[in-house]
Design a protein around this motif. Sequence first.
Motif, mmCIF file in Angstrom:
data_model
loop_
_atom_site.group_PDB
_atom_site.id
_atom_site.type_symbol
_atom_site.label_atom_id
_atom_site.label_comp_id
_atom_site.label_asym_id
_atom_site.label_seq_id
_atom_site.Cartn_x
_atom_site.Cartn_y
_atom_site.Cartn_z
ATOM 1 N N ILE A 47 0.845 -1.202 0.000
ATOM 2 C CA ILE A 47 0.000 0.000 0.000
ATOM 3 C C ILE A 47 0.876 1.246 0.000
ATOM 4 C CG2 ILE A 47 -1.664 1.361 1.327
ATOM 5 C CD1 ILE A 47 -3.001 -1.192 2.165
ATOM 6 N N GLY A 48 1.928 1.223 0.851
ATOM 7 C CA GLY A 48 2.836 2.365 0.923
ATOM 8 C C GLY A 48 3.476 2.653 -0.427
ATOM 9 N N ALA A 49 3.933 1.579 -1.070
ATOM 10 C CA ALA A 49 4.589 1.752 -2.366
ATOM 11 C C ALA A 49 3.611 2.278 -3.412
ATOM 12 C CB ALA A 49 5.187 0.416 -2.818
ATOM 13 N N LEU A 50 2.396 1.776 -3.339
ATOM 14 C CA LEU A 50 1.359 2.231 -4.282
ATOM 15 C C LEU A 50 1.178 3.744 -4.189
ATOM 16 C CD1 LEU A 50 -0.668 0.979 -6.255
ATOM 17 C CD2 LEU A 50 -2.327 0.931 -4.397
ATOM 18 N N MET A 51 1.287 4.269 -2.979
ATOM 19 C CA MET A 51 1.107 5.704 -2.776
ATOM 20 C C MET A 51 2.254 6.505 -3.390
ATOM 21 S SD MET A 51 -1.642 6.209 -1.117
ATOM 22 C CE MET A 51 -2.770 4.848 -0.971
ATOM 23 N N THR A 52 3.485 5.996 -3.248
ATOM 24 C CA THR A 52 4.635 6.834 -3.585
ATOM 25 C C THR A 52 5.211 6.584 -4.984
ATOM 26 O OG1 THR A 52 6.128 5.219 -2.616
ATOM 27 C CG2 THR A 52 5.372 6.980 -1.177
ATOM 28 N N VAL A 53 4.954 5.389 -5.538
ATOM 29 C CA VAL A 53 5.536 5.077 -6.846
ATOM 30 C C VAL A 53 5.037 6.085 -7.876
ATOM 31 C CG1 VAL A 53 5.455 3.428 -8.745
ATOM 32 C CG2 VAL A 53 5.945 2.645 -6.435
ATOM 33 N N SER A 54 5.943 6.543 -8.709
ATOM 34 C CA SER A 54 5.542 7.556 -9.681
ATOM 35 C C SER A 54 4.736 6.896 -10.801
ATOM 36 C CB SER A 54 6.787 8.236 -10.237
ATOM 37 O OG SER A 54 6.828 8.111 -11.624
ATOM 38 N N PRO A 55 3.664 7.546 -11.265
ATOM 39 C CA PRO A 55 2.790 6.960 -12.283
ATOM 40 C C PRO A 55 3.548 6.632 -13.568
ATOM 41 C CG PRO A 55 1.847 8.975 -11.386
ATOM 42 C CD PRO A 55 3.236 8.871 -10.852
ATOM 43 N N THR A 56 4.699 7.233 -13.772
ATOM 44 C CA THR A 56 5.423 6.958 -15.013
ATOM 45 C C THR A 56 6.042 5.560 -15.023
ATOM 46 O OG1 THR A 56 7.298 8.095 -14.030
ATOM 47 C CG2 THR A 56 5.990 9.351 -15.600
ATOM 48 N N THR A 57 6.418 5.027 -13.817
ATOM 49 C CA THR A 57 6.996 3.683 -13.793
ATOM 50 C C THR A 57 5.917 2.612 -13.660
ATOM 51 O OG1 THR A 57 7.396 3.999 -11.437
ATOM 52 C CG2 THR A 57 9.269 4.289 -12.900
ATOM 53 N N THR A 58 4.915 2.862 -12.785
ATOM 54 C CA THR A 58 3.809 1.921 -12.642
ATOM 55 C C THR A 58 2.519 2.701 -12.844
ATOM 56 O OG1 THR A 58 5.102 0.782 -10.985
ATOM 57 C CG2 THR A 58 2.782 0.187 -11.118
ATOM 58 N N PRO A 59 1.652 2.272 -13.740
ATOM 59 C CA PRO A 59 0.448 3.055 -14.023
ATOM 60 C C PRO A 59 -0.416 3.284 -12.776
ATOM 61 C CG PRO A 59 0.692 1.220 -15.569
ATOM 62 C CD PRO A 59 1.778 1.076 -14.579
ATOM 63 N N ALA A 60 -0.422 2.299 -11.840
ATOM 64 C CA ALA A 60 -1.290 2.427 -10.672
ATOM 65 C C ALA A 60 -0.714 3.390 -9.632
ATOM 66 C CB ALA A 60 -1.519 1.059 -10.037
ATOM 67 N N GLY A 61 0.577 3.699 -9.716
ATOM 68 C CA GLY A 61 1.225 4.524 -8.709
ATOM 69 C C GLY A 61 0.621 5.914 -8.604
ATOM 70 N N LEU A 62 0.646 6.480 -7.384
ATOM 71 C CA LEU A 62 0.016 7.779 -7.172
ATOM 72 C C LEU A 62 1.033 8.906 -7.074
ATOM 73 C CD1 LEU A 62 -2.696 6.683 -4.579
ATOM 74 C CD2 LEU A 62 -3.039 7.207 -6.995
ATOM 75 N N GLY A 63 2.290 8.565 -6.832
ATOM 76 C CA GLY A 63 3.321 9.584 -6.772
ATOM 77 C C GLY A 63 3.166 10.573 -5.631
ATOM 78 N N LEU A 64 2.596 10.119 -4.512
ATOM 79 C CA LEU A 64 2.396 11.009 -3.359
ATOM 80 C C LEU A 64 3.652 11.036 -2.490
ATOM 81 C CD1 LEU A 64 -1.213 9.835 -2.489
ATOM 82 C CD2 LEU A 64 -0.567 12.038 -3.493
ATOM 83 N N PRO A 65 3.731 12.021 -1.553
ATOM 84 C CA PRO A 65 4.913 12.070 -0.669
ATOM 85 C C PRO A 65 5.019 10.829 0.223
ATOM 86 C CG PRO A 65 3.517 14.013 -0.380
ATOM 87 C CD PRO A 65 2.813 13.121 -1.329
ATOM 88 N N PHE A 66 6.238 10.605 0.720
ATOM 89 C CA PHE A 66 6.539 9.399 1.502
ATOM 90 C C PHE A 66 5.666 9.270 2.746
ATOM 91 C CE2 PHE A 66 9.546 7.354 4.666
ATOM 92 C CZ PHE A 66 9.282 6.071 4.231
ATOM 93 N N PHE A 67 5.465 10.415 3.468
ATOM 94 C CA PHE A 67 4.729 10.291 4.742
ATOM 95 C C PHE A 67 3.291 9.835 4.512
ATOM 96 C CE2 PHE A 67 1.734 13.800 5.148
ATOM 97 C CZ PHE A 67 2.162 14.681 4.167
ATOM 98 N N VAL A 68 2.720 10.177 3.349
ATOM 99 C CA VAL A 68 1.373 9.683 3.029
ATOM 100 C C VAL A 68 1.412 8.155 2.917
ATOM 101 C CG1 VAL A 68 -0.543 9.762 1.401
ATOM 102 C CG2 VAL A 68 0.810 11.810 1.825
ATOM 103 N N GLY A 69 2.474 7.676 2.291
ATOM 104 C CA GLY A 69 2.635 6.226 2.167
ATOM 105 C C GLY A 69 2.738 5.550 3.520
ATOM 106 N N VAL A 70 3.499 6.171 4.442
ATOM 107 C CA VAL A 70 3.659 5.591 5.776
ATOM 108 C C VAL A 70 2.310 5.488 6.473
ATOM 109 C CG1 VAL A 70 4.672 5.942 8.065
ATOM 110 C CG2 VAL A 70 6.023 6.413 6.015
ATOM 111 N N ILE A 71 1.548 6.597 6.410
ATOM 112 C CA ILE A 71 0.246 6.603 7.083
ATOM 113 C C ILE A 71 -0.693 5.586 6.441
ATOM 114 C CG2 ILE A 71 -1.790 8.005 7.578
ATOM 115 C CD1 ILE A 71 0.184 10.428 7.744
#
Lengths: 311, 260
Positions: A47-71
């Motif tokens: 889930i954390g990775a899904l939040m932070t991965v940039s959409p350019t590498t994985t289409p599902a990625g959200l590219g959000l900041p790290f702390f959002v991923g942690v939460i």
Amino acid sequence: MDWFYIQGILMLAGINLIAVLGLSLLTGFTGLFSFGHAGFMAIGAYIGALMTVSPTTTPAGLGLPFFVGVIAGGLGAGIVSYFIGRITLNLKGDYFCIATLGFGEAIRLILNNVQIFGGSRGWPGVPYKSTLPAIILVDVVAVLFLANLVRSRHGRNMVAVREEELAAQITGINVFKYKMIALVISAVYAGVAGVFFAHYMTFLQPKMFSLTKSTELTIIVIFGGLGSISGSVLGALILTALPEVLRAFEIWRLVFYGAAVILIMISRPKGLMGGMELSPGGIRKARAERKARLEAQREMKQAQEGEIRNA
Amino acid sequence: MPEILRISRLTKRFGGLAAVNDVSFSVPEGAIVGLIGPNGAGKTTIFNLVTGVYSLTDGQVEFGGLNIAGLPAYKIADLGITRTFQNIRLFKNLTVFENVLTACHRSASYSILESILRLPRFRQEEKNITRKAEELLSIMGLSDRRDLVANNLPYGMQRRLEIVRALALDPKLLLLDEPAAGMNPDETEQLMRMISKIRDDFKLSILVIEHHMDLIMGVCERIVVLNFGVKLAEGNPEQISNDPKVIEAYLGVAEGEANA
């Protein structure tokens, strides 16, 4: 050994520690053994990775900041654990343990087959965000929260559940509720650990979260001593560093690792700390208990001698 | 006198066996009632039914006018019924003080968040329940064993600690399951005085299971006799000790009498 290498080990130990602290609450304080916490780590990691991965590498990625991923990772693991707990927490002792084992394996197998996360091939491209200071900060906060929790009526209720479930019930403790609280908090910790793990490895693969990982966490908790936060901290540091220290033994490394753990458990059957805490309050308490025990023994001896004289 | 506990037509079946069959009796407020009977008569089963440890097959349990049958054990404890166990069940690895402090949890109301953040309410309430636990220990003469791990206590004191832990909940009804088991005559006598004192000081009602007849006859105002899960007799100590059915259940009948 260069600093980069040592830093890597410290980061891994710190990440393990977050998960171990949570498991310590569940196993050490509430008395529930889990062999599925790698599953909660996996949920957090993905889930954390899904939040932070940039959409350019994985289409599902959200590219959000790290702390959002942690939460999000922590919350996600917590929410899943709530539903798992609803089904399994009524099971007694060993059966709960088996159920968690099944859960952990199920999560791994599901992730193996979810193609958007790369399935069993793995998921590259997770940004490198875990830094040593961030991990240490989370560790400190995690220790403080846990220490404050276990030294409150809620923590004492959990210990009561561990000690004697039936007596806890007739003392007005909602056993199911406190098991649930312990499980959810431990899952949140595991989830957060998973997020940091993902952003340290920068690559995720379901087999990182196998039964071996769950067992490792449980071993650390038992090694450190059930019901001791300082034990969990020491255990995580020592047992994460130990395989690295043993690299000199090459292929025999894990044999020596196992032997070392067995040796320490034989010499300290209650774990490194055995329920005691390395804090001013903890040391005071251990001293008071020791004094009371010696006093009671002395009195008992005197009473026996008195009886012998009278006879 | 109003009744604090009324048990009516209580039945518990384990498979085909009726461990408790159609038993009715009540405990008046402020009374000490004895529950006696041979082994396997269903005494402890009644305790387990009243405290919600077992679910009952049939019948009613009213506590202060409220039907409590079917409530979970911890809610029944909250309402004011608590107990001790025949085979002592302390929090063994905790100290005497921690055992009592844990049981004081109902006297505090701070939340998990308040304890994690150490907010003022946490500090205040923690101080109050610490004082309460210490007071209870000193009233019951366990203060000098405060820091001893419960498992290391002498047997008689473990039984006493279990009672103190029960009292920490401020119960209205206390169920004692063979409190004198394993005690010598001296300790039994002490316990008898303690039971009466607890009733008076803490203003509660007591239902006690016991095999020591001196204790039962000495402290109980009413006695209920069970045999094979059914109620055999009920009355004051004098009535019970002269009841032929009770004597028969305990001692059997002489051969000559049986034939007559």
